[in-house]
Design a protein around this motif. Sequence first.
Motif, mmCIF file in Angstrom:
data_model
loop_
_atom_site.group_PDB
_atom_site.id
_atom_site.type_symbol
_atom_site.label_atom_id
_atom_site.label_comp_id
_atom_site.label_asym_id
_atom_site.label_seq_id
_atom_site.Cartn_x
_atom_site.Cartn_y
_atom_site.Cartn_z
ATOM 1 N N ASP A 26 0.123 -0.836 -5.273
ATOM 2 C CA ASP A 26 -0.376 0.308 -5.805
ATOM 3 C C ASP A 26 -1.645 0.510 -5.529
ATOM 4 N N ASN A 27 -1.984 1.534 -4.830
ATOM 5 C CA ASN A 27 -3.356 1.821 -4.316
ATOM 6 C C ASN A 27 -4.329 2.145 -5.468
ATOM 7 N N ALA A 28 -3.949 2.714 -6.554
ATOM 8 C CA ALA A 28 -4.759 3.065 -7.741
ATOM 9 C C ALA A 28 -5.177 2.044 -8.476
ATOM 10 N N LYS A 29 -3.995 0.951 -8.606
ATOM 11 C CA LYS A 29 -4.435 -0.346 -9.307
ATOM 12 C C LYS A 29 -5.169 -1.329 -8.528
ATOM 13 N N ARG B 23 8.976 -11.801 -10.134
ATOM 14 C CA ARG B 23 8.070 -10.629 -9.557
ATOM 15 C C ARG B 23 6.575 -11.281 -9.629
ATOM 16 N N LEU B 24 6.048 -11.568 -8.525
ATOM 17 C CA LEU B 24 4.416 -11.657 -8.522
ATOM 18 C C LEU B 24 3.541 -10.372 -8.472
ATOM 19 N N SER B 25 2.500 -10.658 -9.156
ATOM 20 C CA SER B 25 1.433 -9.616 -8.993
ATOM 21 C C SER B 25 0.119 -10.157 -8.460
ATOM 22 N N CYS B 26 -0.589 -9.112 -7.748
ATOM 23 C CA CYS B 26 -2.134 -9.943 -7.412
ATOM 24 C C CYS B 26 -2.821 -8.553 -7.493
ATOM 25 N N ALA B 27 -4.080 -8.664 -8.404
ATOM 26 C CA ALA B 27 -4.619 -7.541 -8.585
ATOM 27 C C ALA B 27 -6.189 -7.864 -7.914
ATOM 28 N N ASN C 240 -1.869 -0.325 4.473
ATOM 29 C CA ASN C 240 -2.401 0.574 3.573
ATOM 30 C C ASN C 240 -1.233 1.838 3.616
ATOM 31 N N GLY C 241 -0.787 2.073 4.829
ATOM 32 C CA GLY C 241 0.375 3.104 4.698
ATOM 33 C C GLY C 241 1.616 2.778 4.195
ATOM 34 N N GLY C 242 1.796 1.539 3.712
ATOM 35 C CA GLY C 242 2.749 1.233 3.143
ATOM 36 C C GLY C 242 4.089 0.603 4.235
ATOM 37 N N SER C 243 3.796 0.431 5.485
ATOM 38 C CA SER C 243 4.456 -0.578 6.263
ATOM 39 C C SER C 243 4.365 -1.920 5.997
ATOM 40 N N LEU D 291 -13.340 -0.315 -3.766
ATOM 41 C CA LEU D 291 -12.433 -0.094 -2.272
ATOM 42 C C LEU D 291 -11.110 -0.279 -2.424
ATOM 43 N N THR D 292 -10.019 0.377 -1.690
ATOM 44 C CA THR D 292 -8.865 -0.202 -1.554
ATOM 45 C C THR D 292 -8.526 -1.063 -0.492
#
Length: 114
Positions: free
Chosen positions: A72-75, A19-23, A53-56, A29-30
């Motif tokens: 995860d838009n909050a993060k 699992r890759l993550s990128c913060a 942005n809408g998850g598509s 801004l989102t």
Amino acid sequence: QVQLVESGGGLVQPGGSLRLSCAASGTILTANAWAWYRQAPGKGRELVAAITNGGSADYADSVKGRFTISRDNAKNTVYLQMNRLKPEDTAVYYCHAQFSRNYWGQGTQVTVSS
């Protein structure tokens, strides 16, 4: 200044998962959209997966059914869950974020080998 920090790469056996993550940091801004690209030795950079942005989400044919992109838009973070990995998935993986301009992560190595 927006910075993208990737993590989660490594060495895994064929059939395994990573699992890759990128913060994103340095902004409140989102991101409008996120994507993961990869570049194998001697090859050009190719799009692996993208999410709006809408998850598509959209995927390269070579990873459909094995990889899942999420955000995860909050993060202000994007993830790439990679299952049933194959040796041909070996590459440096880069995240990309679209704000008012485009940003790239530094890349993380994924090696699939027995």
